[in-house]
Design a protein around this motif. Structure first.
Motif, PDB file in Angstrom:
ATOM      1  N   GLN A  19      15.939  49.369  -1.976  1.00  0.00           N
ATOM      2  CA  GLN A  19      15.739  48.378  -1.043  1.00  0.00           C
ATOM      3  C   GLN A  19      17.085  47.671  -0.446  1.00  0.00           C
ATOM      4  O   GLN A  19      17.534  46.995   0.567  1.00  0.00           O
ATOM      5  CB  GLN A  19      15.132  46.929  -2.061  1.00  0.00           C
ATOM      6  N   TRP A  20      18.413  47.801  -1.381  1.00  0.00           N
ATOM      7  CA  TRP A  20      19.393  47.278  -1.057  1.00  0.00           C
ATOM      8  C   TRP A  20      19.897  47.704   0.086  1.00  0.00           C
ATOM      9  O   TRP A  20      21.006  47.404   0.612  1.00  0.00           O
ATOM     10  CB  TRP A  20      20.696  47.571  -2.545  1.00  0.00           C
ATOM     11  N   GLN A  21      19.798  49.217  -0.704  1.00  0.00           N
ATOM     12  CA  GLN A  21      20.322  49.865   1.221  1.00  0.00           C
ATOM     13  C   GLN A  21      20.186  49.650   2.473  1.00  0.00           C
ATOM     14  O   GLN A  21      20.434  49.935   3.059  1.00  0.00           O
ATOM     15  CB  GLN A  21      20.483  51.510   0.814  1.00  0.00           C
ATOM     16  N   ALA A  22      18.793  49.571   2.101  1.00  0.00           N
ATOM     17  CA  ALA A  22      17.907  48.591   3.373  1.00  0.00           C
ATOM     18  C   ALA A  22      18.221  47.560   3.486  1.00  0.00           C
ATOM     19  O   ALA A  22      18.284  47.141   5.571  1.00  0.00           O
ATOM     20  CB  ALA A  22      16.300  49.050   2.766  1.00  0.00           C
ATOM     21  N   LEU A  23      18.554  46.385   2.814  1.00  0.00           N
ATOM     22  CA  LEU A  23      19.205  45.383   3.010  1.00  0.00           C
ATOM     23  C   LEU A  23      20.061  45.265   4.036  1.00  0.00           C
ATOM     24  O   LEU A  23      20.338  44.564   5.070  1.00  0.00           O
ATOM     25  CB  LEU A  23      19.090  44.049   1.876  1.00  0.00           C
ATOM     26  N   CYS A  24      21.365  46.399   3.783  1.00  0.00           N
ATOM     27  CA  CYS A  24      22.290  46.253   4.093  1.00  0.00           C
ATOM     28  C   CYS A  24      22.114  46.864   5.490  1.00  0.00           C
ATOM     29  O   CYS A  24      22.546  46.559   6.213  1.00  0.00           O
ATOM     30  CB  CYS A  24      23.247  47.178   3.258  1.00  0.00           C
ATOM     31  N   GLN A  25      21.160  47.635   6.065  1.00  0.00           N
ATOM     32  CA  GLN A  25      21.180  48.104   7.709  1.00  0.00           C
ATOM     33  C   GLN A  25      20.632  47.239   8.002  1.00  0.00           C
ATOM     34  O   GLN A  25      21.629  47.264   9.164  1.00  0.00           O
ATOM     35  CB  GLN A  25      20.064  49.187   7.514  1.00  0.00           C
ATOM     36  N   VAL A  26      20.396  45.826   7.460  1.00  0.00           N
ATOM     37  CA  VAL A  26      19.399  45.280   7.897  1.00  0.00           C
ATOM     38  C   VAL A  26      19.775  44.081   8.795  1.00  0.00           C
ATOM     39  O   VAL A  26      20.025  43.772  10.088  1.00  0.00           O
ATOM     40  CB  VAL A  26      18.337  44.188   7.297  1.00  0.00           C
ATOM     41  N   MET A  27      20.967  44.038   7.411  1.00  0.00           N
ATOM     42  CA  MET A  27      21.999  43.046   8.017  1.00  0.00           C
ATOM     43  C   MET A  27      23.545  43.629   9.055  1.00  0.00           C
ATOM     44  O   MET A  27      24.035  43.074   8.841  1.00  0.00           O
ATOM     45  CB  MET A  27      22.895  42.641   6.575  1.00  0.00           C
ATOM     46  N   GLY A  28      22.917  44.522   8.790  1.00  0.00           N
ATOM     47  CA  GLY A  28      24.053  45.220  10.202  1.00  0.00           C
ATOM     48  C   GLY A  28      25.636  46.067   9.612  1.00  0.00           C
ATOM     49  O   GLY A  28      26.323  45.944   9.632  1.00  0.00           O
ATOM     50  N   GLN A  29      24.899  46.204   8.071  1.00  0.00           N
ATOM     51  CA  GLN A  29      26.333  45.865   6.885  1.00  0.00           C
ATOM     52  C   GLN A  29      26.075  47.027   6.422  1.00  0.00           C
ATOM     53  O   GLN A  29      26.402  47.196   5.728  1.00  0.00           O
ATOM     54  CB  GLN A  29      26.892  44.554   6.751  1.00  0.00           C
ATOM     55  N   PRO A  30      26.310  48.048   7.077  1.00  0.00           N
ATOM     56  CA  PRO A  30      26.284  49.192   6.515  1.00  0.00           C
ATOM     57  C   PRO A  30      27.528  49.873   5.079  1.00  0.00           C
ATOM     58  O   PRO A  30      27.352  50.240   3.620  1.00  0.00           O
ATOM     59  CB  PRO A  30      26.248  50.795   6.829  1.00  0.00           C
ATOM     60  N   GLU A  31      28.191  49.212   5.366  1.00  0.00           N
ATOM     61  CA  GLU A  31      29.709  49.317   4.620  1.00  0.00           C
ATOM     62  C   GLU A  31      29.195  49.056   3.098  1.00  0.00           C
ATOM     63  O   GLU A  31      30.232  49.497   1.985  1.00  0.00           O
ATOM     64  CB  GLU A  31      31.666  48.521   5.372  1.00  0.00           C
ATOM     65  N   LEU A  32      28.399  47.641   3.496  1.00  0.00           N
ATOM     66  CA  LEU A  32      28.023  46.884   2.022  1.00  0.00           C
ATOM     67  C   LEU A  32      27.441  48.198   0.767  1.00  0.00           C
ATOM     68  O   LEU A  32      27.570  48.280  -0.606  1.00  0.00           O
ATOM     69  CB  LEU A  32      27.393  45.339   1.950  1.00  0.00           C
ATOM     70  N   ALA A  33      27.225  48.827   1.382  1.00  0.00           N
ATOM     71  CA  ALA A  33      25.999  49.984   1.256  1.00  0.00           C
ATOM     72  C   ALA A  33      26.593  50.454  -0.199  1.00  0.00           C
ATOM     73  O   ALA A  33      26.771  50.975  -1.284  1.00  0.00           O
ATOM     74  CB  ALA A  33      24.955  50.587   1.651  1.00  0.00           C
ATOM     75  N   HIS A  34      28.270  50.979   0.441  1.00  0.00           N
ATOM     76  CA  HIS A  34      28.847  51.564  -0.675  1.00  0.00           C
ATOM     77  C   HIS A  34      30.516  51.388  -1.345  1.00  0.00           C
ATOM     78  O   HIS A  34      30.966  51.297  -1.972  1.00  0.00           O
ATOM     79  CB  HIS A  34      30.203  52.318   0.578  1.00  0.00           C
ATOM     80  N   ASP A  35      30.156  49.819  -1.451  1.00  0.00           N
ATOM     81  CA  ASP A  35      30.708  49.036  -2.211  1.00  0.00           C
ATOM     82  C   ASP A  35      30.418  48.754  -3.292  1.00  0.00           C
ATOM     83  O   ASP A  35      29.342  48.546  -3.805  1.00  0.00           O
ATOM     84  CB  ASP A  35      30.426  47.087  -1.724  1.00  0.00           C
ATOM     85  N   SER A  36      31.378  49.006  -4.286  1.00  0.00           N
ATOM     86  CA  SER A  36      31.136  49.285  -5.412  1.00  0.00           C
ATOM     87  C   SER A  36      31.377  48.155  -6.265  1.00  0.00           C
ATOM     88  O   SER A  36      29.631  48.482  -7.363  1.00  0.00           O
ATOM     89  CB  SER A  36      32.095  50.081  -6.217  1.00  0.00           C
TER      90      SER A  36
END
Lengths: 474, 496
Positions: free
Chosen positions: A291-308
């Motif tokens: 769901q977190w990965q999906a949220l990053c996609q919806v928000m248009g911020q895929p880089e957040l998904a890789h933020d440690s």
């Protein structure tokens, strides 16, 4: 995510139109005040019960008078203000109204006669009152051996230290532990707004629904065995039941619980974020990495998904403040409904904060007919109004609001003369002695504040002058 | 010999416990044989009516209606001698029958498919009041087993305190609805039960061929109770729910919290509990009706609508005056909101049996008798000054002392109790609210148990939450008559 396919279920639940109602033929004597059991009475009427609400000529329900009455229809006191308040009209839909002065022996005598022909009696006096009137369970049982008596008190009957304490939902919310776990999360600087109240009269409704459950179970038992019984509800106890996991955490792990605002005890991120428009909000809750990965996609911020800082549930909980800022930056300026649909399509639980106005126009609530219309007879000068129905649908029973609330003492004649056979001469004497009445002898209307002034004073948040047109109310 | 115990257990209110009633069927029944199954259904159906009070014609226990009643109780009989005042004088000796050792739902059998809080709480309430509930979990265990808090903070599948609290008084077996063999077992159990509680996404059971239409064919008397975030119908029915979302869309957040901040959610999982309680209420009503008309039905409970149902003043404000209710102002009187005292937080509400004079005396601040605090409107206008005086007056007084004194003054008064305080509350002890549970993994623990009191058929504690698959042998071997070898195969193929 699968396309919503609800048409089949929709059909199943709309076929209930000509079915029987669960409580057809059941008569309920409703001698209760304020919110909890009176609302149960209204919901029993929706299920087909004949509900007779009893008030004293000098003791009108507090939903007619004073601060519990809400607002008057069209902000107009009319000629009978005591029949026009909003909460009174929601709670007492579909009931009959009888007035009886219970401090007069003739009033109590008629009440006893009504007990004899009722299946269920409900009361919420403090324990000593019904006893002093000879209307406690042992005495009611002598009148009607299989009666089901429902009593609701703040702390429950019995010999406990608080059983005689005055109580009401607002103060009980603190005492049953609810306020302790409700409130804004203490800030980073340690400042703590402390325990808070949420909603309105919350614990009252726990008694409302507990009463429905108890009545359904007790009626079933009576139908099988011929035996009635006494249902003894304490609001306090019901409130604590709804905190079971906190109490167990205290018992097992010594934890005190506390306030976490809009966050979740283990999911992250979760919160209530600003959306486009004045006082518009969207809530969302992320439970796992997908769901977190999906949220990053919806928000248009895929880089957040890789933020440690946000890679795991634990790290997201630790860096929740930073996450809140990122999410708020995305939600601000976005339409709350558009945000909900986008998030839900991605599998993320989300929904806008809806107001008392919004619920009338939301397509989902509309589709489910959650709000129902009650049509008033012309002499009431109330036209048509919409009210909350109930949170369950029966596939074969057409539960619905059976009619508008009654006027004060509207059913005195049919109930006392036709049902009990009271002779005309005695009926007239009772009217003369104000043992029965159609106008309350005490009570004042709550103040009427014109909407523009109410808006200015912050009593209301907004208003639509054309609300009747918008709702299509006759 | 056929189903002697079955007869007693298929609804008889004298039965002690129920799924054992299936035991005798194993001699005569080969599972899956449709002919035998049909006979069994007929047997169960035939014996569903319990002795000695068969269901009555609908409407149940119909009372005399006017004008028929008026004819009986005509003018000549008013007031009848036996009704004269005085003849019903109070006698302290007036008593009522002692409680029985079963609940009002005795004889009702329930399958609980729910993995969440709401459905589990619904089925638990049915069990608390006499129903025999079998929880059917996927082989990995219900999702609730993974939810904190855990006993000793040990995230062991048998140590979730939330699972324990929501599943008291139930039996438990595993059953995998994603396997055809699991679905076959479920269909085999259906004829013997009165209620199925489930909280899957709407349409999920139907997609497995186990929707209400199918269930109704197998057992027309069955009540299917579905508890979901948004209900079975409507454009959001497939949307995902969460506690905060139900609060947001259930209107309550719009009036909770302060105007200068974001709307505020209730603490805990109130919406889930509300869904469970409403599910139990609807189920009890549907069972009552089923006993008379012989037919069950599908109940659709929406958790979000449960929350919205509490918003009486908020909703009606719009169709009555076109207005929207706001959240609380950032400043203003604290009456009706928690206020800090020396050792905690208290809450005061005007009204009830205490006059303003009494309340002013209670706080012991002479200024409170001044006209600027004399009525609600004045107190609201001078709210900040009022707060200052009251907060000062209570700052050196303890919450328990204030609580007791306020009760003496007949004031509406509360204090913010903490969970440890609730666990030790003498009032709850006096109501027998808690029960000591012996759990095979957790050990002895005190749990919140009794929602309300019933004089004749009270709450019954029958056992702790089941361990995963605890009653598999009882249900599948003794109940449905499978052999140990068949049971092994079912386990190997992940059906149970």
């Amino acid at each position: 995510m699968t396309t919503p396919s609800f048409s089949q279920a929709q059909n199943a639940f709309s076929q209930a139109q000509d079915g029987k109602l669960p409580l057809e033929g059941i008569r309920v004597l409703d001698s209760t005040y304020v919110f909890a059991l009176p609302y149960a009475g209204g919901l029993l009427a929706d299920m087909g019960a004949e509900v007779i609400k009893v008030e004293g000529p000098g003791r009108p329900d507090v939903t007619r008078t004073g601060g519990y009455s809400g607002v008057f229809a069209d902000n107009d006191l009319g000629e009978d203000w005591w029949n026009r308040p909003s909460t009174y009209n929601l709670i007492h839909r579909g009931k009959q109204s009888v007035t009886l002065d219970m401090t007069d022996e003739r009033g109590r005598g008629l009440f006893r006669e009504l007990v004899k022909i009722s299946d269920v009696v409900m009361e919420n006096f403090t324990p000593r009152v019904m006893r002093n009137w000879g209307l406690d369970y042992p005495n009611l049982r002598r009148l009607k051996p299989d009666v089901i008596l429902v009593s609701n008190t703040g702390y429950g009957h019995g010999g406990g230290p608080y059983s005689g304490y005055p109580a009401q939902a607002t103060t009980q919310e603190a005492t049953h532990g609810h306020c302790w776990i409700t409130g804004y999360r203490p800030a980073a600087d340690g400042s703590d707004g402390g325990p808070a109240k949420a909603g309105a009269s919350f614990v009252d409704f726990l008694s409302t629904w507990t009463a429905l459950f108890a009545i359904g179970a007790a009626l079933r038992y009576r139908n099988r065995t011929g035996l009635g019984q006494w249902v003894d509800i304490g609001m306090y106890q019901a409130g604590v039941m709804f905190l079971s996991e906190y109490v167990l955490d205290a018992v097992a792990n010594g934890r005190e619980g506390g306030r976490i605002g809009n966050r979740h005890p283990w999911r992250a991120p979760q919160g209530c974020y600003p959306a486009a428009g004045q006082d518009q909000w969207i809530t969302l809750s992320v439970g796992d990495d997908a769901q977190w990965q999906a949220l990053c996609q919806v928000m248009g911020q895929p880089e957040l998904a890789h933020d440690s800082r946000f890679a795991t549930l634990l790290s997201r909980r630790e860096n929740h403040d930073a996450l809140d800022a990122a999410i708020a930056a995305w939600t601000s300026g976005r339409d709350r409904y558009a945000a909900m649909h986008a998030l839900q399509q991605a599998g993320i639980p989300a929904g806008p904060v809806l107001t008392g106005r919004d619920v009338h126009f939301d397509p989902h609530f509309q589709s489910r007919n959650f709000l129902e219309r009650a049509q008033y007879p012309p002499e009431r000068k109330m036209g048509e109004r919409m009210f909350i129905g109930r949170p369950y649908k029966f596939s074969k029973s057409p539960l619905r609001i059976q009619g508008p609330s009654p006027t004060f003492g509207q059913h005195n004649e049919p109930a006392l003369k036709e049902l009990l056979g009271l002779p005309e001469a005695q009926y007239r004497q009772l009217v003369e002695d104000v043992v029965i009445a159609t106008t309350p002898t005490t009570g004042e209307p709550s103040p009427v504040v014109p909407q523009p002034e109410a808006l200015e004073r912050g009593i209301i948040a907004a208003w639509d002058a054309d609300y009747r047109q918008r709702l299509g109310l006759e | 010999m056929l189903a002697i115990r079955g007869i007693r257990n298929s609804g008889g209110y004298l039965s002690e416990s129920g799924f054992s009633g299936l035991r005798n069927f194993q001699d005569i029944c080969h599972p899956g044989n449709p002919l035998i199954l049909k006979i069994l259904i007929q047997t169960i159906t035939k014996n569903r009516k319990p002795p000695p009070f068969p269901p009555q014609a609908f409407p149940p226990q119909a009372l005399p209606r006017s004008p028929a009643f008026a004819t009986i109780g005509g003018a000549a009989r008013w007031p009848p001698a036996s009704r004269l005042p005085g003849l019903l004088a109070l006698t302290d000796a007036a008593t009522f029958p002692p409680p029985l050792a079963h609940g009002p739902l005795d004889g009702v059998k329930v399958l609980d498919l729910s993995e969440d809080i709401a459905g589990s709480f619904c089925a638990r309430l049915l069990a608390d009041y006499g129903a025999e509930v079998l929880k059917l979990e996927p082989p990995a265990g219900a999702a609730l087993r993974r939810m904190p808090p855990f006993f000793g903070d040990d995230p062991h599948p048998e140590k979730s305190l939330f699972f324990l609290a929501m599943n008291l008084n139930k039996k438990g077996a595993t059953l995998n609805l994603d396997r055809e063999a699991g679905r076959a077992l479920f269909r085999e159990l259906l004829p013997y039960v009165d209620v199925v509680v489930e909280s899957y996404r709407p349409g999920y059971l139907a997609s497995l061929g186990l929707g209400y239409e199918t269930i109704e064919t197998i057992n027309p008397g069955l009540v299917l109770t579905s508890i979901t975030p948004f209900g079975q119908t409507g454009p959001y029915s497939q949307y995902s729910g969460e506690e905060i979302v139900s609060y947001a869309m259930g209107l309550i957040m719009s009036i909770s919290g302060r105007q200068d901040r974001e709307p505020l959610k209730h603490g805990g999982f109130q919406a889930q509990y509300e869904g469970g309680l409403n599910g139990a209420a609807a189920t009890a009503m549907a069972l009552f009706m089923r006993d008379s008309v012989g037919e069950g039905q599908h109940l659709d409970v929406s958790v979000t609508e449960c929350v919205a149902s509490t918003m009486m003043a908020t909703q009606t404000m719009y169709p009555f005056i076109g207005a929207t209710q706001p959240r609380r102002r950032a400043s203003g009187s604290n009456f009706g909101h928690p206020m800090p005292c020396e050792d905690g937080w208290i809450i005061v509400q005007t009204g009830g049996g205490a006059s303003w004079e009494t309340i002013a005396d209670f706080f012991g601040a002479p200024e409170l008798h001044e006209p600027r605090f004399a009525d609600t409107a004045e107190r609201n206008r001078n709210g900040e000054e009022l707060d200052r005086i009251v907060l000062d007056a209570i700052s050196r007084r303890g919450k328990w002392e204030l609580f007791t004194e306020a009760a003496r003054a007949r004031m509406l008064f509360g204090l913010a109790q903490t969970p440890p305080e609730l666990a030790q509350c003498p009032q709850l002890e006096s109501r027998d609210f808690y029960r000591i549970v012996e759990h095979p993994v957790i050990g002895r623990i005190k749990v919140p148990a009794v929602l309300f009191n019933l004089s004749l058929t009270p709450y019954q504690y029958t056992g702790p939450a089941p361990t995963l698959g605890q009653h598999n042998r009882e249900i599948y071997l003794d109940g449905l008559g499978y052999t140990p070898q068949e049971l092994t195969v079912l386990r190997q193929t992940d059906a149970i």
